[in-house]
Design an enzyme around this catalytic site. Structure first.
Site, PDB file in Angstrom:
ATOM      1  N   TYR A  80      45.417  34.052  43.504  1.00  0.00           N
ATOM      2  CA  TYR A  80      46.167  34.583  42.227  1.00  0.00           C
ATOM      3  C   TYR A  80      47.608  33.779  42.468  1.00  0.00           C
ATOM      4  CZ  TYR A  80      47.059  38.022  38.698  1.00  0.00           C
ATOM      5  OH  TYR A  80      47.132  38.646  37.479  1.00  0.00           O
ATOM      6  N   ALA A 181      38.455  48.012  31.732  1.00  0.00           N
ATOM      7  CA  ALA A 181      39.596  48.932  31.692  1.00  0.00           C
ATOM      8  C   ALA A 181      40.458  48.560  30.624  1.00  0.00           C
ATOM      9  CB  ALA A 181      40.316  49.149  33.088  1.00  0.00           C
ATOM     10  N   GLY A 272      39.466  35.647  33.010  1.00  0.00           N
ATOM     11  CA  GLY A 272      38.412  34.732  32.935  1.00  0.00           C
ATOM     12  C   GLY A 272      37.191  35.115  33.742  1.00  0.00           C
TER      13      GLY A 272
HETATM   14  P1  NDP Z   1      37.418  45.811  34.985  1.00  0.00           P
HETATM   15  O1  NDP Z   1      36.961  45.627  36.411  1.00  0.00           O
HETATM   16  O2  NDP Z   1      37.706  47.254  34.325  1.00  0.00           O
HETATM   17  O3  NDP Z   1      36.362  44.961  33.967  1.00  0.00           O
HETATM   18  C1  NDP Z   1      36.017  44.114  34.310  1.00  0.00           C
HETATM   19  C2  NDP Z   1      35.070  43.251  32.660  1.00  0.00           C
HETATM   20  O4  NDP Z   1      34.909  41.967  33.194  1.00  0.00           O
HETATM   21  C3  NDP Z   1      33.838  44.162  32.388  1.00  0.00           C
HETATM   22  O5  NDP Z   1      34.027  44.106  30.884  1.00  0.00           O
HETATM   23  C4  NDP Z   1      32.817  43.359  32.942  1.00  0.00           C
HETATM   24  O6  NDP Z   1      31.646  43.375  31.912  1.00  0.00           O
HETATM   25  C5  NDP Z   1      33.435  41.648  32.754  1.00  0.00           C
HETATM   26  N1  NDP Z   1      32.740  40.914  33.572  1.00  0.00           N
HETATM   27  C6  NDP Z   1      32.755  41.147  35.060  1.00  0.00           C
HETATM   28  N2  NDP Z   1      31.842  39.984  35.582  1.00  0.00           N
HETATM   29  C7  NDP Z   1      31.515  39.252  34.459  1.00  0.00           C
HETATM   30  C8  NDP Z   1      31.010  38.128  34.188  1.00  0.00           C
HETATM   31  N3  NDP Z   1      30.348  37.421  35.289  1.00  0.00           N
HETATM   32  N4  NDP Z   1      30.749  37.606  33.229  1.00  0.00           N
HETATM   33  C9  NDP Z   1      31.393  38.227  31.848  1.00  0.00           C
HETATM   34  N5  NDP Z   1      31.775  39.330  31.875  1.00  0.00           N
HETATM   35  C10 NDP Z   1      32.253  39.852  33.241  1.00  0.00           C
HETATM   36  O7  NDP Z   1      38.771  44.715  34.907  1.00  0.00           O
HETATM   37  P2  NDP Z   1      40.169  45.037  34.402  1.00  0.00           P
HETATM   38  O8  NDP Z   1      39.869  45.417  32.909  1.00  0.00           O
HETATM   39  O9  NDP Z   1      40.789  45.544  35.311  1.00  0.00           O
HETATM   40  O10 NDP Z   1      40.342  43.352  34.128  1.00  0.00           O
HETATM   41  C11 NDP Z   1      39.614  42.693  33.241  1.00  0.00           C
HETATM   42  C12 NDP Z   1      40.084  41.423  33.299  1.00  0.00           C
HETATM   43  O11 NDP Z   1      41.420  41.386  32.857  1.00  0.00           O
HETATM   44  C13 NDP Z   1      40.213  40.626  34.792  1.00  0.00           C
HETATM   45  O12 NDP Z   1      39.946  39.270  34.575  1.00  0.00           O
HETATM   46  C14 NDP Z   1      41.649  40.831  35.094  1.00  0.00           C
HETATM   47  O13 NDP Z   1      42.020  40.046  36.019  1.00  0.00           O
HETATM   48  C15 NDP Z   1      42.251  40.823  33.790  1.00  0.00           C
HETATM   49  N6  NDP Z   1      43.614  41.171  33.709  1.00  0.00           N
HETATM   50  C16 NDP Z   1      44.667  40.393  33.068  1.00  0.00           C
HETATM   51  C17 NDP Z   1      45.898  40.671  32.946  1.00  0.00           C
HETATM   52  C18 NDP Z   1      46.944  39.907  32.686  1.00  0.00           C
HETATM   53  O14 NDP Z   1      47.880  40.098  32.901  1.00  0.00           O
HETATM   54  N7  NDP Z   1      46.825  38.602  32.233  1.00  0.00           N
HETATM   55  C19 NDP Z   1      46.177  42.216  33.221  1.00  0.00           C
HETATM   56  C20 NDP Z   1      44.951  43.074  33.405  1.00  0.00           C
HETATM   57  C21 NDP Z   1      43.715  42.576  33.714  1.00  0.00           C
HETATM   58  P3  NDP Z   1      30.343  43.930  32.474  1.00  0.00           P
HETATM   59  O15 NDP Z   1      30.069  45.311  32.399  1.00  0.00           O
HETATM   60  O16 NDP Z   1      29.450  43.209  31.569  1.00  0.00           O
HETATM   61  O17 NDP Z   1      30.113  43.233  33.996  1.00  0.00           O
END
Ligand code: NDP
Length: 362
Positions: A80, A181, A272
């Site tokens: 990160y 989330a 991503g």
């Molecule tokens: P959660 O753990 O709540 O959710 C993860 C999400 O990613 C789910 O929708 C899940 O869907 C999907 N996912 C997981 N693995 C894969 C995969 N291999 N291919 C496609 N989809 C996948 O995470 P958060 O909401 O906390 O975070 C989501 C993303 O947002 C993360 O990448 C996080 O780093 C990013 N984020 C970025 C922020 C920023 O400031 N830029 C701030 C907050 C979050 P499924 O159920 O289908 O697996």
């Protein structure tokens, strides 16, 4: 006899019992620590430390709950961009209760619920001493999960909906990873503002259950990645074409949500999860003038740390939460001692976890 008359220094000064009293009264806290970047299961261990006394303009906080977010895992892995100096305590957000206030503290007292405000403060610990300008007091009727997860995902959703293009009631936002989330926050904030959402999720055996959960949160449409390719909801005029696309997946999924954007409108990448790059068709740039942007909450919070916008954002989000218009993500509480369970579940590369794991320090 009053309690103050029983001061140990007076009673035990000449008997050598003073140090024994200090040992007995010494309180220990627990924290997770890592001294090198790497596999969280291998590099993190639990340590004891003394509970510190708050100094001037500081408070001692007993942590109640702290989530394990994907970014926490990436931080521990050293992948990160924000890298805390090592050794470090992981954890970027959470909620605690003030156990003791130091000298010259105003507006805060024992029993207040507070949320740490600065990134990488290390919230995966039972006790934490922080300066008062690093915390936000939150109402006691704010739910534990909502408070523990306030500063990352709701704020990210809120800023992406506010800062890139003006949205008015009736407008449409499209997003992938809609069950994340962050996605759940997007749905609920949009519902509260009268904005429609088209929500794309990956298919799974119990997809109808997930769809109805997101519809209950206020989603206008929930489509699988296969369904979004051939949907007629835009052509048939069921919803306007989106003015904003939010992407936390990348790869083909990003391409699909970008395809429906109105001319000149932005796609914001904030995650991503598929680990695949975002590719933009040449025609989307030339003929549709799609704006390809990114958002990082950490940067925004640093740049706007003392801003009115930040205070207004917290006020609006907390008010939505206490009015039951915005609820925390689907979650599972994990006892602090079982932290590896929370780590392992959040680390899975294939996803489909379906909930956020929250460390419970009680
Ligand atoms: P959660 O753990 O709540 O959710 C993860 C999400 O990613 C789910 O929708 C899940 O869907 C999907 N996912 C997981 N693995 C894969 C995969 N291999 N291919 C496609 N989809 C996948 O995470 P958060 O909401 O906390 O975070 C989501 C993303 O947002 C993360 O990448 C996080 O780093 C990013 N984020 C970025 C922020 C920023 O400031 N830029 C701030 C907050 C979050 P499924 O159920 O289908 O697996």
């Amino acid at each position: 006899m009053s309690a103050s008359a029983l001061k140990p220094s007076k009673l035990f000064h000449f008997t050598g019992l003073s140090s024994m009293y200090q040992r007995i009264s010494r309180r220990f806290a627990s924290k997770l620590v890592y001294s090198e970047y790497g596999d969280p299961i291998k590099v993190i261990h639990k340590e004891k430390e003394d509970v510190l006394e708050p100094e001037t303009k500081q408070v001692l906080i007993k942590m109640l709950a702290a989530p394990v977010n994907p970014a926490d895992i990436n931080t521990i892995q050293g992948k990160y961009p924000s890298k805390p100096p090592l050794p470090a305590v992981p954890g970027n957000e959470g909620v605690g209760v003030i156990e003791k206030v130091g000298p010259e503290v105003e507006g805060l007292c024992e029993g207040d619920h507070v949320v740490p405000l600065t990134n990488n403060l290390g919230t995966w610990r039972t006790h934490l001493v922080l300066p008062t300008n690093n915390i936000l007091k939150v109402p006691k009727n704010l739910g534990l999960v909502e408070a523990a997860t306030l500063t990352v995902n709701p704020c990210t959703a809120y800023r992406m909906l506010r800062d890139f293009i003006p949205l008015k009631p009736g407008d449409t936002v499209i997003q992938n990873g809609a069950n994340s989330a962050c996605g759940q926050n997007v749905i609920q904030i949009c519902r509260s503002w009268g904005v429609r959402t088209v929500n794309v999720v990956r298919s799974r055996p119990d997809i109808e259950k997930l769809k109805s959960y997101l519809m209950d949160l206020g989603a206008t449409h929930v489509l699988t990645e296969e369904e979004v390719r051939s949907t007629d909801i835009f052509k048939a005029g069921k919803v306007d074409k989106p003015k904003l696309a939010l992407n936390c997946v990348g790869g083909k999924s990003a391409l699909e949500i970008m395809r429906y954007l109105q001319n000149g409108c932005p796609i914001i990448t904030y995650g991503g999860m598929s680990r695949e790059p975002v590719t933009v068709p040449t025609s989307a740039l030339i003929f549709k003038d799609i704006k390809v942007r990114g958002f990082w909450m950490t940067r925004w919070s640093k740049e706007k740390s003392d801003s009115v916008e930040r205070i207004e954002m917290f006020e609006e989000l907390i008010s939505m939460m206490t009015n039951n218009d915005l609820r925390g993500p689907v979650y599972e509480m994990i006892k602090f001692d079982n932290y590896t369970e929370a780590l392992m579940n959040t680390m899975t590369v294939k996803g489909m976890i379906g909930k956020k794991f929250i460390l419970d320090f009680s």
